[in-house]
Design an enzyme around this catalytic site. Structure first.
Site, PDB file in Angstrom:
ATOM      1  N   ASP A 118     -18.157  -7.670 -12.069  1.00 57.07           N
ATOM      2  CA  ASP A 118     -17.545  -8.184 -12.624  1.00 57.07           C
ATOM      3  C   ASP A 118     -17.334  -9.676 -12.915  1.00 57.07           C
ATOM      4  O   ASP A 118     -18.248 -10.372 -12.476  1.00 57.07           O
ATOM      5  CB  ASP A 118     -16.647  -8.030 -12.104  1.00 57.07           C
ATOM      6  CG  ASP A 118     -15.640  -6.721 -11.958  1.00 57.07           C
ATOM      7  OD1 ASP A 118     -14.923  -6.269 -12.396  1.00 57.07           O
ATOM      8  OD2 ASP A 118     -15.708  -6.125 -10.757  1.00 57.07           O
TER       9      ASP A 118
ATOM     10  N   ASP B  69     -25.025  -8.409 -11.007  1.00 56.70           N
ATOM     11  CA  ASP B  69     -23.404  -8.201 -10.935  1.00 56.70           C
ATOM     12  C   ASP B  69     -22.158  -7.370 -12.162  1.00 56.70           C
ATOM     13  O   ASP B  69     -22.833  -7.563 -12.951  1.00 56.70           O
ATOM     14  CB  ASP B  69     -22.819  -9.866 -10.219  1.00 56.70           C
ATOM     15  CG  ASP B  69     -20.932  -9.563  -9.423  1.00 56.70           C
ATOM     16  OD1 ASP B  69     -21.053  -8.898  -9.025  1.00 56.70           O
ATOM     17  OD2 ASP B  69     -20.467 -10.209  -9.891  1.00 56.70           O
TER      18      ASP B  69
ATOM     19  N   ASP C 232     -22.191 -14.297 -11.581  1.00 61.95           N
ATOM     20  CA  ASP C 232     -21.240 -15.546 -11.853  1.00 61.95           C
ATOM     21  C   ASP C 232     -20.729 -16.093 -11.170  1.00 61.95           C
ATOM     22  O   ASP C 232     -19.321 -17.250 -11.223  1.00 61.95           O
ATOM     23  CB  ASP C 232     -19.719 -14.684 -12.697  1.00 61.95           C
ATOM     24  CG  ASP C 232     -19.303 -14.385 -11.864  1.00 61.95           C
ATOM     25  OD1 ASP C 232     -19.422 -13.344 -11.305  1.00 61.95           O
ATOM     26  OD2 ASP C 232     -18.138 -14.123 -12.252  1.00 61.95           O
TER      27      ASP C 232
END
Length: 259
Positions: free
Chosen positions: A15, A13, A209
């Site tokens: 961000d 990922d 995250d």
């Protein structure tokens, strides 16, 4: 527990993993550098459909992360790939930005508001009442409803912004039609990403995250999963979910030596 194959390919990922609020996460540059030097297949993933891969390459480059455009996979690209496979050469009414419209054009789609095959909802900072009304009427007339990703909110310096999932809910309420969401946690996005780099899930890993998108999508696609704590999820949050990542680490810096 079954023995997994060594990790040959990486999906990560963007961000919360490589960057946070426009600032690179310590270790992200070393991780990308190691991937490129090792020649291992990799992709940086994002559910955001606003930007093209070239736009994101430039944005990452400005903060010191050198990720080639061909190593970036967005929900817009996944949506275009899905539609090209399911209904090649179709027509669509699109609410979204250049990332989505460019991907659809490149896939051979014609964008129109005249009896389209699909209504496709993506991310934009300028959702208009007129465009949403048109989308609702076209869906009521028989157009099939696709949305790039299910995220309900997106970040901004001022706070949360309504995102594709929230706007899709508005359209669903008005039409009674649920969209098909292409982006994470749909494992379709992961599988299309793996196909793009010729990778296999058994020898691939996903770094994220978020438990509810990144880890879930990686898990359902049959990949090894790493949760980093530099984004939205804390260790306390992990315990609330009925599934677990393969491993939880403080940041992507802890994964450099695995490449």
């Amino acid at each position: 527990m079954a023995h997994r194959k060594p990790i040959e390919s990486w999906l990560t990922d963007m961000d919360g993993v490589l960057m946070h609020e426009g600032v690179p996460v310590p270790g992200a540059d070393a991780f990308i550098k190691k991937l490129r030097e090792s020649d291992r297949p990799f992709l940086v993933l994002t559910n955001n459909s606003i930007y093209t891969a070239r736009d994101l390459h430039a944005r990452l480059n400005r903060i010191g992360l050198d990720v080639p455009a061909e190593n970036i996979w967005t929900s817009a690209l996944a949506t275009a790939s899905f539609l090209d496979n399911q209904h090649p050469g179709g027509t669509a009414y699109v609410i979204g930005e250049a990332g989505l419209t460019t991907a659809l054009h490149d896939a051979g789609y014609v964008l129109t508001d005249s009896d389209p095959d699909f209504v496709i909802l993506g991310e934009t900072r300028t959702y208009s009442f007129e465009a949403l009304t048109k989308a609702i009427r076209l869906i009521n007339k028989g157009a099939r409803f696709i949305a790039t990703n299910p995220d309900n909110t997106g970040p901004s310096p001022e706070g949360a912004l309504p995102a594709t999932g929230s706007v899709a809910a508005l359209i669903t309420k008005a039409t009674g039609k649920e969209p098909y969401f292409v982006g994470k946690p749909n494992p379709l996005m992961m599988r299309s990403a793996l196909n793009t780099i010729g990778a296999h899930s058994e020898s691939s890993a996903m770094i994220g995250d978020r438990m509810d998108t990144d880890v879930l999508a990686g898990l359902e696609a049959g990949m090894e999963t790493f949760l980093v704590l530099t984004g939205l999820t804390t260790m306390a949050d992990v315990e609330r979910f009925p599934y677990r990542p393969t491993k939880v680490v403080d940041s992507i810096a802890d994964l450099v030596d695995l490449v």
